[in-house]
Design a protein around this motif. Structure first.
Motif, mmCIF file in Angstrom:
data_model
loop_
_atom_site.group_PDB
_atom_site.id
_atom_site.type_symbol
_atom_site.label_atom_id
_atom_site.label_comp_id
_atom_site.label_asym_id
_atom_site.label_seq_id
_atom_site.Cartn_x
_atom_site.Cartn_y
_atom_site.Cartn_z
ATOM 1 N N ALA A 322 24.312 -35.428 -24.373
ATOM 2 C CA ALA A 322 22.746 -35.543 -25.134
ATOM 3 C C ALA A 322 22.928 -37.290 -24.791
ATOM 4 C CB ALA A 322 23.269 -35.196 -26.724
ATOM 5 N N CYS A 323 23.660 -37.772 -24.427
ATOM 6 C CA CYS A 323 23.611 -39.361 -24.267
ATOM 7 C C CYS A 323 22.516 -39.946 -22.877
ATOM 8 C CB CYS A 323 24.888 -40.292 -23.608
ATOM 9 S SG CYS A 323 25.655 -39.721 -24.980
ATOM 10 N N SER A 324 22.613 -38.891 -22.212
ATOM 11 C CA SER A 324 21.466 -39.184 -20.912
ATOM 12 C C SER A 324 20.343 -38.233 -20.854
ATOM 13 C CB SER A 324 22.481 -38.681 -19.608
ATOM 14 O OG SER A 324 23.059 -37.519 -19.704
ATOM 15 N N ALA A 325 19.848 -37.425 -22.431
ATOM 16 C CA ALA A 325 19.586 -36.672 -22.122
ATOM 17 C C ALA A 325 17.406 -37.200 -22.499
ATOM 18 C CB ALA A 325 19.219 -36.131 -23.736
ATOM 19 N N GLY A 326 16.695 -37.032 -22.048
ATOM 20 C CA GLY A 326 15.746 -37.854 -21.481
ATOM 21 C C GLY A 326 15.468 -38.542 -20.508
ATOM 22 N N ALA A 327 16.598 -39.590 -19.752
ATOM 23 C CA ALA A 327 17.066 -39.433 -18.402
ATOM 24 C C ALA A 327 16.510 -38.588 -17.019
ATOM 25 C CB ALA A 327 17.892 -40.794 -18.240
ATOM 26 N N VAL A 328 15.963 -38.785 -16.422
ATOM 27 C CA VAL A 328 15.626 -37.852 -14.855
ATOM 28 C C VAL A 328 17.065 -37.853 -13.867
ATOM 29 C CG1 VAL A 328 14.210 -36.275 -14.140
ATOM 30 C CG2 VAL A 328 13.731 -38.434 -15.752
ATOM 31 N N GLN A 329 17.768 -37.182 -14.648
ATOM 32 C CA GLN A 329 18.574 -37.553 -13.508
ATOM 33 C C GLN A 329 20.149 -36.009 -13.347
ATOM 34 O OE1 GLN A 329 20.644 -41.528 -14.799
ATOM 35 N NE2 GLN A 329 21.763 -40.114 -16.138
ATOM 36 N N VAL A 330 21.247 -36.651 -12.790
ATOM 37 C CA VAL A 330 21.649 -34.863 -12.711
ATOM 38 C C VAL A 330 23.092 -35.953 -13.278
ATOM 39 C CG1 VAL A 330 23.534 -34.089 -11.451
ATOM 40 C CG2 VAL A 330 20.640 -34.339 -10.523
ATOM 41 N N SER A 331 23.983 -35.055 -13.950
ATOM 42 C CA SER A 331 24.512 -34.940 -15.173
ATOM 43 C C SER A 331 25.768 -36.062 -14.028
ATOM 44 C CB SER A 331 25.500 -33.771 -15.406
ATOM 45 O OG SER A 331 27.106 -33.771 -15.215
ATOM 46 N N HIS A 332 26.467 -36.780 -14.304
ATOM 47 C CA HIS A 332 27.347 -37.332 -13.183
ATOM 48 C C HIS A 332 28.582 -36.686 -13.586
ATOM 49 C CE1 HIS A 332 28.916 -38.450 -16.839
ATOM 50 N NE2 HIS A 332 29.889 -39.169 -16.478
ATOM 51 N N VAL A 333 28.642 -35.414 -14.248
ATOM 52 C CA VAL A 333 30.448 -34.999 -14.761
ATOM 53 C C VAL A 333 30.103 -34.100 -13.835
ATOM 54 C CG1 VAL A 333 30.985 -33.274 -16.486
ATOM 55 C CG2 VAL A 333 30.196 -35.409 -16.868
ATOM 56 N N LEU A 334 28.521 -33.334 -13.233
ATOM 57 C CA LEU A 334 28.659 -31.587 -12.653
ATOM 58 C C LEU A 334 28.787 -32.700 -11.075
ATOM 59 C CD1 LEU A 334 25.931 -30.079 -14.079
ATOM 60 C CD2 LEU A 334 28.831 -30.333 -14.256
ATOM 61 N N ARG A 335 28.382 -33.767 -10.544
ATOM 62 C CA ARG A 335 28.121 -34.281 -9.789
ATOM 63 C C ARG A 335 29.295 -34.332 -9.236
ATOM 64 N NH1 ARG A 335 23.604 -38.620 -9.163
ATOM 65 N NH2 ARG A 335 22.756 -36.537 -7.974
ATOM 66 N N GLY A 336 30.392 -35.179 -9.769
ATOM 67 C CA GLY A 336 31.723 -35.011 -9.695
ATOM 68 C C GLY A 336 32.700 -33.753 -9.330
ATOM 69 N N MET A 337 32.115 -33.340 -9.771
ATOM 70 C CA MET A 337 32.413 -31.874 -9.576
ATOM 71 C C MET A 337 32.664 -31.102 -8.266
ATOM 72 S SD MET A 337 32.668 -29.909 -13.590
ATOM 73 C CE MET A 337 33.238 -28.449 -12.698
ATOM 74 N N GLY A 338 31.312 -32.110 -8.159
ATOM 75 C CA GLY A 338 30.637 -31.069 -6.662
ATOM 76 C C GLY A 338 29.522 -29.826 -6.312
ATOM 77 N N VAL A 339 29.126 -29.685 -7.988
ATOM 78 C CA VAL A 339 28.362 -29.118 -7.736
ATOM 79 C C VAL A 339 26.544 -29.317 -6.989
ATOM 80 C CG1 VAL A 339 26.975 -27.651 -10.035
ATOM 81 C CG2 VAL A 339 28.986 -28.472 -10.213
ATOM 82 N N PRO A 340 26.331 -28.393 -6.271
ATOM 83 C CA PRO A 340 25.045 -29.556 -5.920
ATOM 84 C C PRO A 340 23.927 -29.615 -6.896
ATOM 85 C CG PRO A 340 25.954 -26.821 -4.847
ATOM 86 C CD PRO A 340 26.680 -27.490 -5.837
ATOM 87 N N ASP A 341 23.267 -30.938 -6.035
ATOM 88 C CA ASP A 341 22.384 -31.185 -7.450
ATOM 89 C C ASP A 341 21.172 -30.264 -8.055
ATOM 90 O OD1 ASP A 341 23.502 -33.457 -7.558
ATOM 91 O OD2 ASP A 341 22.043 -34.596 -6.542
ATOM 92 N N GLY A 342 20.859 -29.469 -6.700
ATOM 93 C CA GLY A 342 20.052 -28.480 -7.155
ATOM 94 C C GLY A 342 20.718 -27.113 -7.918
ATOM 95 N N LEU A 343 21.732 -27.343 -8.218
ATOM 96 C CA LEU A 343 22.100 -26.418 -8.984
ATOM 97 C C LEU A 343 22.308 -26.921 -10.393
ATOM 98 C CD1 LEU A 343 22.894 -23.312 -9.737
ATOM 99 C CD2 LEU A 343 25.839 -24.303 -8.677
ATOM 100 N N ALA A 344 23.079 -28.543 -10.224
ATOM 101 C CA ALA A 344 23.214 -28.723 -11.577
ATOM 102 C C ALA A 344 21.726 -29.546 -12.118
ATOM 103 C CB ALA A 344 23.756 -29.894 -11.196
ATOM 104 N N LYS A 345 20.357 -29.189 -11.230
ATOM 105 C CA LYS A 345 19.302 -29.282 -12.332
ATOM 106 C C LYS A 345 19.138 -28.621 -13.348
ATOM 107 C CE LYS A 345 15.350 -29.670 -10.373
ATOM 108 N NZ LYS A 345 13.932 -29.094 -9.475
ATOM 109 N N GLY A 346 19.697 -27.219 -12.839
ATOM 110 C CA GLY A 346 19.431 -25.948 -13.652
ATOM 111 C C GLY A 346 20.805 -26.284 -15.103
ATOM 112 N N SER A 347 20.887 -26.735 -14.970
ATOM 113 C CA SER A 347 22.358 -26.570 -16.278
ATOM 114 C C SER A 347 22.308 -26.568 -17.949
ATOM 115 C CB SER A 347 23.358 -28.140 -15.869
ATOM 116 O OG SER A 347 24.235 -28.359 -16.836
ATOM 117 N N ILE A 348 22.802 -26.252 -18.258
ATOM 118 C CA ILE A 348 22.229 -25.902 -20.221
ATOM 119 C C ILE A 348 23.458 -26.127 -20.660
ATOM 120 C CG2 ILE A 348 21.025 -25.013 -22.000
ATOM 121 C CD1 ILE A 348 18.855 -25.726 -19.562
#
Ligand SMILES: *Cc1c(COP(=O)(O)O)cnc(C)c1O
Length: 377
Positions: A322-348
């Motif tokens: 929620a803290c990064s909600a509103g910001a158009v960016q991929v989660s640093h957590v998913l990125r750290g885990m190596g989830v591809p940005d394309g997939l992380a974009k659809g994270s709920i």
């Protein structure tokens, strides 16, 4: 409204509110005053401190009440930074999946001469103690790894990581904001030096948290003034909030086993149904997790489209944190885990609580199925 955003905040339970009310309306004295009104408030704060200490496995004097998880994290890191400056250790190690309250606080100390090393988790969302170990040397004053991640729910091996930190002579801090009241925690048993919690993540009031500090010197103040909290956190105590925090922690811990089983089952039911959606991937599925958090990535969907559509159907969920909600960016957590940005974009992120029902979960699954079908058409 179906509320599935309990990792952002939880509903305050009415019985907790009832326990706080007398400290607004009747026993409203300042705990620092020596008259009867002040003494009543002081005793309430003392009782709350004892409850928190018992539930977190520390001594009452090791508990400092703060304005929330963010302040507790900031104070924990300031405490370690002062320790480092005192003994000439100028590096701090943390995981890359920490909450911004930790990451931004570390950045502030970087500007004051500390070196910061961030360690990625493995692909399941778990930070390996061996990766932390490899990042340590005799220049490190602090290791900070959260007890449970707010975006994935992944539970971290804090006991092992604390041992690694100590073997290198560093302090260990854990942001336990998503863990407290949800999974067992014991500072002494786990070797935790510094631990942060926040009441509003376990059905207590917003704006109150606590820092446990088990170091010999105690917590380093970051707010100065009248010397409350033994000088560690000045400012008139938030007496009703402190009472509410302790009552909510007590209740969550007392009911933990049964609640965790029930919430975990609802989470599993939800995931089973979401997994049937084409392109769905459950994040941190193979990690130990807190019972209430489910993060699902829907390949080909954009969370910026999905969250409002869920909202339009009366379902409150969130995109990553929620803290990064509103910001158009991929989660640093998913990125750290190596989830591809394309997939992380659809994270709920769907986050459940003891108030969540089977009907809530059913409605969310149906809504998500319909939204996915309509967006892909
Ligand atoms: C919510 C949260 C915080 C911040 O707590 P506040 O009380 O809202 O300041 C810190 N860390 C984690 C992991 C959180 O989920």
């Amino acid at each position: 409204m179906i509320y599935l955003d309990n990792a952002a905040t939880t509903a305050m339970h009415a019985n907790i509110f009832e326990q706080m009310k007398p400290y607004y309306l009747e026993t409203y004295g300042n705990p620092g005053s020596i008259h009867a009104a002040g003494r009543g408030a002081l005793h309430a704060v003392m009782d709350a401190r004892a409850t928190v200490a018992k539930r977190l496995g520390c001594m009452p004097r090791q508990v400092t009440f703060t304005s929330g998880g963010t302040e507790a994290d900031n104070q924990a890191i300031a405490t370690a930074a002062h320790f480092g400056q005192r003994i000439g250790r100028m590096r701090m190690v943390a995981s890359s999946i920490e909450h911004p309250a930790v990451l931004r606080a570390l950045e502030a100390w970087k500007a004051r001469g500390f070196e910061i090393t961030l360690v990625d988790p493995d692909e399941t969302g778990v930070v390996q103690a061996s990766s932390i170990h490899d990042a340590l040397d005799d220049d490190v004053c602090l290791v900070s790894v959260m007890a449970a991640n707010n975006e994935t729910g992944a539970v971290q091996s804090i006991e092992e990581i604390a041992a690694a930190a100590h073997s290198a002579g560093a302090l260990f801090h854990t942001d336990a904001v998503q863990a407290a009241g949800h999974i067992p925690l014991n500072c002494e048993a786990a070797g935790v030096d510094l631990l942060s919690i926040s009441a509003h993540k376990f059905h207590g009031p917003k704006g109150v948290g606590a820092l446990v500090c088990r170091t010999r010197e105690g917590a380093e103040p970051i707010i100065f003034g009248g010397g409350q909290e033994r000088g560690r956190r000045s400012g008139t105590e938030n007496v009703p909030g402190i009472v509410g925090l302790a009552a909510a922690l007590e209740e969550a811990c007392a009911n933990m086993d049964g609640d965790a089983r029930r919430v975990g089952e609802l989470r599993d039911t939800l995931e089973l149904r979401l997994a049937s959606i084409d392109g769905a991937m459950i994040i941190a599925k193979n990690a130990p997790r807190v019972p209430g958090i489910s993060n699902v990535c829907f390949d080909g969907l954009d969370h910026q489209a999905v969250v409002p559509l869920l909202d339009a159907r009366g379902i409150c969920a969130s995109a990553g944190s929620a803290c990064s909600a509103g910001a158009v960016q991929v989660s640093h957590v998913l990125r750290g885990m190596g989830v591809p940005d394309g997939l992380a974009k659809g994270s709920i992120r769907f986050s459940l609580s003891v108030d969540t029902t089977q009907e809530d979960v059913d409605a969310a699954a149906v809504a998500m199925q319909e939204i996915a079908a309509s967006l892909k058409r």
